[in-house]
Design a protein around this motif. Structure first.
Motif, PDB file in Angstrom:
ATOM      1  N   PHE A   1      30.666  56.865  40.799  1.00  0.00           N
ATOM      2  CA  PHE A   1      29.102  56.795  41.177  1.00  0.00           C
ATOM      3  C   PHE A   1      28.819  55.786  40.792  1.00  0.00           C
ATOM      4  O   PHE A   1      27.802  55.043  41.437  1.00  0.00           O
ATOM      5  CB  PHE A   1      28.413  58.168  40.631  1.00  0.00           C
ATOM      6  N   GLY A   2      28.797  55.194  39.538  1.00  0.00           N
ATOM      7  CA  GLY A   2      28.449  53.747  38.849  1.00  0.00           C
ATOM      8  C   GLY A   2      28.817  52.812  39.557  1.00  0.00           C
ATOM      9  O   GLY A   2      28.129  51.842  40.009  1.00  0.00           O
ATOM     10  N   LEU A   3      30.180  52.701  39.927  1.00  0.00           N
ATOM     11  CA  LEU A   3      31.001  51.461  40.597  1.00  0.00           C
ATOM     12  C   LEU A   3      30.215  51.466  42.146  1.00  0.00           C
ATOM     13  O   LEU A   3      30.551  50.259  42.741  1.00  0.00           O
ATOM     14  CB  LEU A   3      32.148  51.399  40.417  1.00  0.00           C
ATOM     15  N   PHE A   4      29.728  52.516  42.602  1.00  0.00           N
ATOM     16  CA  PHE A   4      29.146  52.361  44.175  1.00  0.00           C
ATOM     17  C   PHE A   4      27.773  52.463  44.197  1.00  0.00           C
ATOM     18  O   PHE A   4      27.039  53.108  44.906  1.00  0.00           O
ATOM     19  CB  PHE A   4      29.736  53.414  44.933  1.00  0.00           C
TER      20      PHE A   4
ATOM     21  N   VAL B   1      36.779  49.280  40.481  1.00  0.00           N
ATOM     22  CA  VAL B   1      36.093  47.988  40.292  1.00  0.00           C
ATOM     23  C   VAL B   1      36.547  46.909  41.154  1.00  0.00           C
ATOM     24  O   VAL B   1      35.708  46.008  41.752  1.00  0.00           O
ATOM     25  CB  VAL B   1      36.579  47.671  38.773  1.00  0.00           C
ATOM     26  N   ASN B   2      37.703  47.108  41.396  1.00  0.00           N
ATOM     27  CA  ASN B   2      38.367  46.110  42.748  1.00  0.00           C
ATOM     28  C   ASN B   2      37.690  46.514  43.913  1.00  0.00           C
ATOM     29  O   ASN B   2      37.363  45.453  44.731  1.00  0.00           O
ATOM     30  CB  ASN B   2      39.897  46.613  42.756  1.00  0.00           C
ATOM     31  N   ALA B   3      37.435  47.591  44.196  1.00  0.00           N
ATOM     32  CA  ALA B   3      36.574  47.992  45.466  1.00  0.00           C
ATOM     33  C   ALA B   3      35.278  47.208  45.664  1.00  0.00           C
ATOM     34  O   ALA B   3      34.975  46.715  46.684  1.00  0.00           O
ATOM     35  CB  ALA B   3      36.677  49.463  45.721  1.00  0.00           C
ATOM     36  N   LYS B   4      34.586  47.384  44.458  1.00  0.00           N
ATOM     37  CA  LYS B   4      33.321  46.844  44.652  1.00  0.00           C
ATOM     38  C   LYS B   4      33.452  45.230  44.464  1.00  0.00           C
ATOM     39  O   LYS B   4      32.703  44.619  45.280  1.00  0.00           O
ATOM     40  CB  LYS B   4      32.492  47.273  43.040  1.00  0.00           C
TER      41      LYS B   4
ATOM     42  N   LEU C   1      35.645  42.011  53.728  1.00  0.00           N
ATOM     43  CA  LEU C   1      35.882  42.377  52.555  1.00  0.00           C
ATOM     44  C   LEU C   1      36.575  41.107  51.840  1.00  0.00           C
ATOM     45  O   LEU C   1      37.404  40.395  52.621  1.00  0.00           O
ATOM     46  CB  LEU C   1      36.935  43.531  52.368  1.00  0.00           C
ATOM     47  N   GLY C   2      36.552  40.901  50.776  1.00  0.00           N
ATOM     48  CA  GLY C   2      37.015  39.955  49.952  1.00  0.00           C
ATOM     49  C   GLY C   2      38.263  39.890  49.543  1.00  0.00           C
ATOM     50  O   GLY C   2      38.910  41.094  49.769  1.00  0.00           O
TER      51      GLY C   2
ATOM     52  N   ILE D   1      40.594  40.116  43.462  1.00  0.00           N
ATOM     53  CA  ILE D   1      40.157  38.924  43.172  1.00  0.00           C
ATOM     54  C   ILE D   1      39.581  39.027  41.676  1.00  0.00           C
ATOM     55  O   ILE D   1      39.342  38.071  41.229  1.00  0.00           O
ATOM     56  CB  ILE D   1      38.738  38.719  44.175  1.00  0.00           C
ATOM     57  N   GLY D   2      39.219  39.931  41.103  1.00  0.00           N
ATOM     58  CA  GLY D   2      39.054  40.118  39.546  1.00  0.00           C
ATOM     59  C   GLY D   2      37.454  39.866  39.164  1.00  0.00           C
ATOM     60  O   GLY D   2      37.398  39.616  38.104  1.00  0.00           O
ATOM     61  N   ARG D   3      36.674  39.408  40.004  1.00  0.00           N
ATOM     62  CA  ARG D   3      35.403  39.203  39.631  1.00  0.00           C
ATOM     63  C   ARG D   3      34.565  39.293  40.951  1.00  0.00           C
ATOM     64  O   ARG D   3      34.757  39.174  42.039  1.00  0.00           O
ATOM     65  CB  ARG D   3      35.393  37.738  39.188  1.00  0.00           C
ATOM     66  N   PRO D   4      33.223  39.461  40.740  1.00  0.00           N
ATOM     67  CA  PRO D   4      32.119  39.712  41.888  1.00  0.00           C
ATOM     68  C   PRO D   4      31.541  38.272  42.502  1.00  0.00           C
ATOM     69  O   PRO D   4      31.275  38.397  43.612  1.00  0.00           O
ATOM     70  CB  PRO D   4      31.026  40.357  41.378  1.00  0.00           C
TER      71      PRO D   4
END
Length: 778
Positions: free
Chosen positions: A561-564, A594-597, A704-705, A709-712
């Motif tokens: 929930f938090g990462l979405f 995290v990767n999806a976000k 999508l990136g 990628i490891g960072r936003p």
């Protein structure tokens, strides 16, 4: 405020003066100025007694009509909600006309107010139907005995009665005078909003006080109270009052919303919109749009938690562990005990734990690529080394005898900075500037709700009742603007708990103290949905819950929930929130989300631009996107993340079926594109602990990136994957590509579904944008 005993009788001692008939009307460029008698006027003698309501019906901008009711005409108060703070009103607007002097009409855009002279009523209409009305005897002055109003926030809070903070409390007057207005609730009409409310999402049947309080997420109190509600009947209502506003939402008279203030003026605006999002556009034009946030702020925030160890060894171990498990932290937050106990706020690192804070922060920023956030609040303990500075400089809110207002809750002899004093703001910001010089990038602006209002004086003479809620906006604005000055316009972010009308301009806001249960997770979602239908663009919450230690199952569900959510922070009270404490499987699940976000950042950053330019929130209650689907009007356990992604967090233990609703059309699973569902339908299914139901709306195109990628914060123009979902033959969808800095765009990607039998897609991109892969999900 409830004035009635049932529908027919009044409570003992209550005396009403209802607006009954217009005795004078004058038109002007924006509307009408009315004099409304509170007794029948049959001859001149009837004009010699009883109050007269001065009512201004006017339009400040297209599609908005205001009603300002005044009982006593005196000086305008100095503390008000700032209207049109960004670009100013869009002129238009109003076209007043009258019918033989008996009825009056004001048209603004597609909204019309029809005013009848006798009996006095105001009816608000759209081009297709009546929206609501303030009917006969729906406006009034009430004289109320003070002894039965003692439950009101304005007269009974602990700040008013506490003998330390208020040793000489003033007695209440025998009669308290309220202004009241009522608006009709039609059959089937549902009401939402009023800020971050944690109770039932649909507000019908509730009594709501717009009065900020520090009550956690499990009570009827709220940290962010906003006098604005939106309905499923194509209008919203904004009560233009910064102090305590009491609303009876079908809770006193079941077919009316009652609005009351203990003041001489009550103003509300009816805001029409063909869609709910159009209502929010107009409301946020009036009260301010959310700021653009830096792209790095969308990454994972990790906190030290509250009562835990802050040693450099602990911090380094956690940051290294997150990195090794592919859960990279983008913002590291140091909570309260970065300062010495009893000294909050001293704005000085505890030398026992941080002997060289500048070197310490530089090292972890260099090694782990994190930004640094520090916890602060506007309270100063009398044991803080800077307390005497504040007393000498006159920087604190004062009692009427000129001494600093203090109490012992939270910190010993705590005083509160007076944000209305320019010298205070400079002094406070100088302390923060010194921390920025040490390497701090953001601040968690905690508290701001326990602001005294009884027997106190503000530097600029503000009415303490009107400052109680307003304080949170000024406080967060002060810190937000400092960060803008130091880092640039689009690099400022605070993590704020308190807010009021206009506070959406200074994001981001999180939901406050919640327990570590499924029930509290649902409270956090209801609070976020309620906040984002109240004009706020972003919403966050403590992943895993603040109080207690969540079981691994609840922790993993909350991580999803938090990462979405728009912003994602791991934070707790007496226990840590790093995933391996809950099992290595929890770390694997977190890495996936995290990767999806990160990959979704081109989409999410575009949503941030929409929030800034249109007032559209990132996290959207289902009815905002599907107003024509009546089922969505009741949903509060799922949401849309922007227009394209349906997110349905799981609130049930393993072994039980989760349940959520899919609107009409062919929807595709974001994580499993081979799976589709045809709506409308309810879905009941067992959701594995590592999964989250995320469905893509038909007709959507997502950019999508790169994977891993490891960072936003990265270049959103390179290495894009284009996914088109259930596009119809011959349809073209154009998607903007953000630069990731402010509202600037790098270009666009246009996707067209070919009409050939192979059903492929054609992708055209602006020069400089690199697409690495593309596919169509049919």
């Amino acid at each position: 405020m409830k004035f009635n005993d049932g529908f027919w009788l009044l409570k003992s001692g209550v005396k009403p003066f209802y607006g009954l008939q217009i005795v004078q009307a004058k038109s002007n460029a924006t509307g009408y100025d009315l004099q409304v008698a509170t007794r029948p006027i049959r001859h001149r003698g009837d004009t010699l007694g009883g109050p007269v309501l001065s009512v201004r019906v006017h339009s400040p901008t297209a599609g908005v009509i205001g009603v300002k009711i005044q009982h006593v005409l005196g000086e305008e108060p100095t503390t008000n909600i700032q209207l049109f703070p960004d670009d100013g009103p869009i002129p238009d607007v109003a076209f007043p006309t009258s019918d033989a002097g008996k009825n009056y009409v004001l048209k603004s855009g597609d909204l019309t107010a029809e005013i009848a002279e006798n009996p006095y009523t105001i009816t608000f209409k759209s081009p297709t139907r009546t929206l609501t009305e303030s009917g006969y005897r729906h406006q009034a002055v009430y004289n109320v005995p003070s002894e039965w109003t003692t439950q009101s926030a304005s007269h009974s809070s602990c700040t008013a009665q506490d003998p330390v903070s208020n040793p000489n409390p003033e007695s209440l007057p025998p009669i308290i005078r309220y202004l009241n207005a009522e608006l009709n609730i039609s059959p089937g009409e549902l009401i939402y909003g009023l800020g971050e409310q944690f109770g039932a999402f649909v507000k019908n049947g509730q009594s709501v006080k717009v009065w900020n309080q520090d009550g956690g997420t499990s009570s009827d109190q709220a940290y962010k109270c906003v006098p604005f509600y939106i309905t499923n009947r194509n209008y919203g209502v904004f009560i233009n009052h910064p102090g305590e506003v009491e609303l009876e939402v079908g809770s006193e008279k079941v077919s009316r919303v009652g609005i009351s203030v203990a003041d001489t003026t009550l103003e509300y605006f009816i805001i029409y919109g063909a869609t709910p999002l159009e209502i929010l556009e107009r409301y946020t034009r009036m009260t301010g749009r959310p700021a653009i946030l830096p792209s790095w702020s969308y990454g994972l925030w990790l906190s030290t938690s509250f009562l835990t160890s802050y040693s450099s060894e602990t911090v380094s171990t956690f940051l290294q562990g997150m990195k090794q498990r592919d859960c990279p932290v983008r913002v590291f937050h140091l909570d309260c005990f970065w300062m010495k106990q009893y000294e909050w706020c001293s704005f000085t690192f505890d030398p026992d734990n941080f002997p060289d804070p500048k070197t310490y922060l530089a090292e972890i920023k260099e090694k782990y690529g994190v930004k640094i956030c520090l916890w602060i609040n506007p309270y100063i303990s009398q044991l803080s080394p800077i307390f005497k500075e504040g007393v000498k400089g006159g920087y604190f809110i004062k009692r009427k005898d000129g001494t600093p207002w203090q109490w012992d809750l939270w910190q010993p002899g705590l005083a509160i900075i007076d944000v209305t004093n320019p010298a205070t703001r400079k002094w406070y910001c100088d302390k923060l500037n010194a921390l920025i010089d040490l390497g701090v990038d953001a601040f968690k602006t905690d508290f701001g709700e326990r602001i005294p209002h009884a027997s106190v004086v503000f530097h600029d003479g503000s009415d303490p009742m009107r400052m109680h809620n307003t304080y949170s906006v000024v406080y967060n604005e002060m810190v937000f603007n400092l960060l803008k000055e130091r880092f640039g316009k689009d690099e400022a972010v605070v993590f704020a708990r308190s807010a009021a009308t206009g506070g959406q301009r200074f994001p981001v806001h999180w939901g406050g103290d919640c327990e570590s249960t499924f029930e509290a997770m649902a409270e956090a979602m209801r609070g976020a949905l309620s906040l984002t239908v109240s004009g706020f663009g972003y919403a966050s919450h403590d992943i895993g819950g603040f109080e207690g230690h969540p079981p691994p199952e609840i922790y993993q569900r909350w991580v999803a929930f938090g990462l979405f959510s728009s912003h994602s922070r791991l934070h707790g009270s007496s226990s840590y929130r790093v995933p391996w404490i809950y099992g290595e499987d929890a770390a694997k699940t977190m890495a996936k989300f995290v990767n999806a976000k990160h990959r979704l950042m081109p989409y999410l950053y575009n949503l941030s631009i929409q929030a800034n330019t249109n007032g559209h929130p990132l996290m959207r209650a289902m009815f905002l996107e599907f107003p024509e689907d009546r089922t969505t009007h009741y949903l509060d356990r799922q949401y849309m993340l922007g227009p394209s992604l349906l997110v349905a967090p799981v609130f049930v233990p393993q072994g039980e079926e989760a349940e959520y609703y899919i609107p009409a059309g062919k929807w595709t699973s974001f994580f499993h594109s081979e799976r589709t569902i045809e709506g409308p339908r309810w879905v009941r299914e067992h959701v594995p602990i590592e999964e989250l139901p995320v469905w893509v709306r038909p007709g959507s195109v997502l950019l999508l990136g790169p994977d891993g990628i490891g960072r936003p914060d990265y270049d959103y123009t390179q290495g894009l994957e284009v996914r088109a979902y259930a596009l119809e033959m011959g349809t073209t969808v154009k998607v903007d590509v953000p630069l990731g800095r402010g509202v600037a765009l790098a270009g666009s990607v246009a996707v067209r579904r070919l009409e050939a039998d192979d059903g492929g897609i054609d992708v055209n991109v602006t020069s400089g944008i690199q697409v690495m892969s593309k596919f169509l999900v049919q």
